[in-house]
Scaffold this active site. Structure first.
Site, short mmCIF file in Angstrom:
data_model
loop_
_atom_site.label_atom_id
_atom_site.label_comp_id
_atom_site.label_asym_id
_atom_site.label_seq_id
_atom_site.Cartn_x
_atom_site.Cartn_y
_atom_site.Cartn_z
N ASP A 52 40.26 7.40 19.80
CA ASP A 52 40.45 6.95 21.28
C ASP A 52 39.85 8.68 22.17
O ASP A 52 38.90 8.61 23.05
CB ASP A 52 41.43 6.80 21.81
CG ASP A 52 42.23 5.54 21.33
OD1 ASP A 52 41.31 4.71 20.91
OD2 ASP A 52 43.35 5.32 20.90
N HIS A 75 40.83 22.85 37.74
CA HIS A 75 40.39 21.76 38.75
C HIS A 75 40.71 20.47 38.07
O HIS A 75 41.29 20.40 36.83
CB HIS A 75 38.80 21.68 39.11
CG HIS A 75 37.81 21.42 37.90
ND1 HIS A 75 37.53 22.58 37.12
CD2 HIS A 75 37.37 20.35 37.44
CE1 HIS A 75 37.02 22.16 36.05
NE2 HIS A 75 36.51 20.94 36.27
N HIS A 77 39.32 17.55 36.60
CA HIS A 77 38.68 16.70 35.70
C HIS A 77 39.08 16.59 34.50
O HIS A 77 40.05 17.39 33.86
CB HIS A 77 37.01 17.42 35.35
CG HIS A 77 36.09 17.19 36.57
ND1 HIS A 77 35.10 17.77 36.88
CD2 HIS A 77 36.01 15.98 37.49
CE1 HIS A 77 34.37 17.49 37.79
NE2 HIS A 77 35.07 16.28 38.09
N ASP A 79 38.11 16.83 31.35
CA ASP A 79 37.86 17.79 30.21
C ASP A 79 38.65 18.92 30.66
O ASP A 79 38.43 19.78 29.67
CB ASP A 79 36.47 18.01 30.00
CG ASP A 79 35.81 18.52 31.20
OD1 ASP A 79 36.13 18.04 32.45
OD2 ASP A 79 34.60 19.19 31.16
N ASP A 165 34.73 25.45 36.65
CA ASP A 165 33.50 25.11 36.58
C ASP A 165 32.84 25.16 37.85
O ASP A 165 33.77 24.96 38.80
CB ASP A 165 33.49 23.42 36.39
CG ASP A 165 33.66 23.10 34.92
OD1 ASP A 165 34.12 23.82 34.04
OD2 ASP A 165 33.67 22.05 34.67
N ASP A 197 31.03 29.54 33.11
CA ASP A 197 30.82 28.33 32.71
C ASP A 197 29.02 28.16 32.39
O ASP A 197 28.43 28.70 33.16
CB ASP A 197 30.85 27.38 34.26
CG ASP A 197 30.31 25.82 34.02
OD1 ASP A 197 29.90 25.30 33.02
OD2 ASP A 197 30.14 25.42 35.20
N HIS A 368 22.05 11.81 42.15
CA HIS A 368 22.95 12.60 41.29
C HIS A 368 22.52 14.04 41.37
O HIS A 368 21.45 14.13 41.29
CB HIS A 368 22.86 12.01 40.15
CG HIS A 368 24.06 12.94 39.17
ND1 HIS A 368 25.26 12.99 39.29
CD2 HIS A 368 23.65 13.72 38.23
CE1 HIS A 368 25.88 13.97 38.60
NE2 HIS A 368 24.92 14.21 37.80
N GLY A 371 27.32 19.22 38.97
CA GLY A 371 28.44 20.11 39.76
C GLY A 371 28.62 21.38 39.06
O GLY A 371 29.26 22.15 39.42
N HIS A 372 27.40 21.83 38.20
CA HIS A 372 27.25 23.09 37.66
C HIS A 372 26.24 24.06 38.25
O HIS A 372 25.21 23.12 38.22
CB HIS A 372 27.44 22.75 36.13
CG HIS A 372 28.47 22.07 35.63
ND1 HIS A 372 29.59 22.74 35.14
CD2 HIS A 372 28.70 20.77 35.25
CE1 HIS A 372 30.47 21.76 34.78
NE2 HIS A 372 30.10 20.63 34.92
N ASP A 447 44.82 8.35 18.04
CA ASP A 447 44.32 6.69 17.84
C ASP A 447 45.40 6.09 18.14
O ASP A 447 46.48 5.92 17.43
CB ASP A 447 43.88 6.85 16.27
CG ASP A 447 43.54 5.35 16.17
OD1 ASP A 447 43.50 4.73 16.94
OD2 ASP A 447 43.07 5.39 14.80
#
Length: 559
Positions: A52, A75, A77, A79, A165, A197, A368, A371-372, A447
């Site tokens: 997963d 932040h 996100h 990740d 980021d 980043d 789009h 954001g980087h 998993d």
């Protein structure tokens, strides 16, 4: 700040986030004080069958748990925060984050049943923390989620800056400007090492401002004769605000679908990060009852994820919303590397239903922006901070390498730039730096409810099963004389279709029988030998006949 001891070293390393996209986790250690920055997850690669999510291996932190002073989150996100519920189960340390970031973290901890026992400390760009001998302060950055910060860690060996980021957006949607003044001040004081980043290090120029997207969305909403579906990352709060503004300007109502989208919209509006006019949001059930040109559906699924709301709409399996011919679908995100195929499949399915789909390179500038920061912004960050040493982070190796070259181009000495893998330490002492010992680092696979119980061996078995299937051979032997009482019975799954391969399986049966008789005559009767010999003989025969190597499981019973 504690006194500097000549023996003490400053260590910097990544437990996740270098040589890959995702599962960011960086560690700064001075003597007996460890500060962790971020605790993210990443989504599985194609060969991680059934997995997963993937989180960093935190063996080093659990072995040194009494030294860990806290986890600073840059932040909200996935990740960067997605690994927290798993990490905090083994490492109960304080978590520091800004208002929106903590709001999103609290939602995760509530689900994991950890909210009560986790100490959460609210910070902002003015906060200063003393974490043992390390002093932490923060600076505002722009990113595709509000409340993003970079981290400045003052250690007895020198200052370490972690950018988080970032991009430099001079016209941010929420008027939260990057703290250029403060970043320059930190640089002026002198910085030992910069961790920056690298996501867009290969992209020349500047990343466009998020505020470009508002007028573009409004234009599409205006020209669309029917309903508009916008799929984007749930955490891209600025983008969501622009969808709300465009809907408001074109007198459309908004239905929010997809669990993570509903979560983020709820949390962000409660905390004041989204400005949603009264009566703007409608329930998904009401979409079909309203005039088609008065509705916008805000959805998850911009990456073509199989269970997301957009993918279910594309397959006509969404319980509440169908895509009708003439609807407009905007995919306002770039595919994460590896997801291009899923996105392409979703676009195909939407087009088959008669939708007008706006996506991908042709329209990317319109709906789009990243954001980087691109190359010019990355150079600007290095020039403002002017570090002595530079460690590119947050990106696959080619991105880190490009970032290293940018560092050289703005005057950082080549030998002062460190390209690292997860687990590689960089040691600083007396103003010098070198690569140190490796610490344990790697992937922990999750998993279902199992954390780390699926390793390389289980994955290898899954791969084998998925390629050539499995053959189970069941034999019952007599305890007295070793004669075969029943069997061999051969059960095949995913190898050959039994009804059409009777001859092959009968021959396989004969081979098992003769192998067992031969072993009995040679007085071989320990089970391990019997199983190995049956496996080898059968494996050889099946490979000769089919050029396949199924997994063979002999089951031998004695009565």
């Amino acid at each position: 700040m504690s006194k500097k001891n000549n023996q003490d070293k400053l260590l910097i390393f990544a437990l996740g986030g270098v040589g890959e996209i995702g599962k960011n986790m960086y560690v700064v250690q001075y003597a007996n004080d460890i500060v962790v920055v971020d605790a993210g997850l990443k989504f599985p690669e194609e060969d991680m069958l059934g997995i997963d999510i993937v989180i960093p291996d935190i063996t080093y932190l659990t072995e040194n748990r009494d030294k860990v002073r806290g986890i600073l989150i840059t932040h909200g996100h996935e990740d960067h925060i997605g690994g927290l519920p798993y990490v905090l189960k083994h490492l109960n340390v304080p978590v520091y984050g800004t208002k929106l970031t903590l709001g999103l973290i609290e939602g995760k901890l509530k689900e994991a049943g950890l909210l009560g026992e986790t100490k959460r400390i609210l910070i902002n760009s003015e906060s200063e923390l003393q974490l043992g001998s390390i002093k932490a302060s923060f600076f505002k950055t722009n990113h595709s989620i509000p409340d993003s910060v970079g981290v400045c860690l003052d250690t007895p060996e020198g200052t370490v800056v972690h950018t988080g980021d970032f991009k430099f957006d001079h016209t941010p949607v929420n008027n939260q400007y990057a703290d250029l003044q403060r970043i320059a001040d930190i640089g002026k004081r002198g910085v030992l090492a910069l961790l920056s980043d690298s996501t867009n290090a290969e992209r020349p120029g500047f990343t466009p401002s998020e505020s470009m997207i508002g007028p573009e969305l409004e234009d599409i909403f205006r020209k669309s004769p029917q309903r508009v579906v916008v799929a984007t990352f749930a955490s891209n709060v600025h983008r969501i605000q622009q969808v709300i503004n465009a809907a408001m300007a074109t007198r459309r109502k908004i239905a929010v679908v997809g669990r993570s989208m509903v979560n983020v919209v709820t949390i962000a509006s409660e905390l004041g990060y989204l400005d949603i006019p009264e009566g703007m949001i409608i329930e998904p059930e009401e979409v079909n009852k309203m005039a088609a040109d008065r509705v916008v559906v805000l959805s998850t699924g911009s990456q073509g994820e199989p269970m997301s709301a957009l993918t279910r709409m594309a397959r006509n399996t969404h319980r509440k919303i169908d895509i009708l011919p003439g609807d407009t679908v905007i995919i306002a995100a770039t595919p994460i590397p590896g997801n291009e195929r899923y996105v392409g499949r979703t676009v195909d399915e939407l087009m088959r239903l008669g939708a007008n789909v706006i996506y991908g390179p042709g329209s990317i500038s319109g709906v789009h922006v990243s954001g980087h920061g691109s190359q010019e912004e990355l150079k600007l960050m290095i020039n403002l901070i002017r570090p002595k040493f530079f460690i590119p982070i947050h990106g696959e190796f080619r991105m880190l390498r490009s970032h290293a070259l940018l560092g050289e181009s703005v005057g950082i000495e080549k030998e002062n730039i460190f390209l690292v893998d997860n687990g590689d330490t960089v040691e600083f002492q007396g103003g010098n730096a070198r690569k140190g010992n490796k610490v344990p680092a790697g992937n922990v696979l999750i998993d279902g409810l199992g954390v780390g119980d699926v390793g390389n061996i289980v994955l290898r078995d899954r791969k084998l099963l998925s390629q050539d299937g499995i053959l189970v051979v069941v034999v019952t032997l007599s305890k007295q004389d070793g004669a075969i009482l029943s069997g061999p019975d051969i059960i095949s799954r995913g190898f050959v279709y039994v009804r059409e391969s009777e001859g092959l399986l009968e021959e396989a049966n004969r081979i098992v029988t003769s192998t067992l008789h031969k072993l009995m005559n040679d007085n071989v009767n320990e089970w391990a030998s019997l199983k190995t010999n049956v496996k080898d003989a059968l494996g050889r025969f099946l490979y000769e006949q089919t050029r396949r190597r199924p997994m063979i499981l002999p089951i031998i019973m004695e009565v």
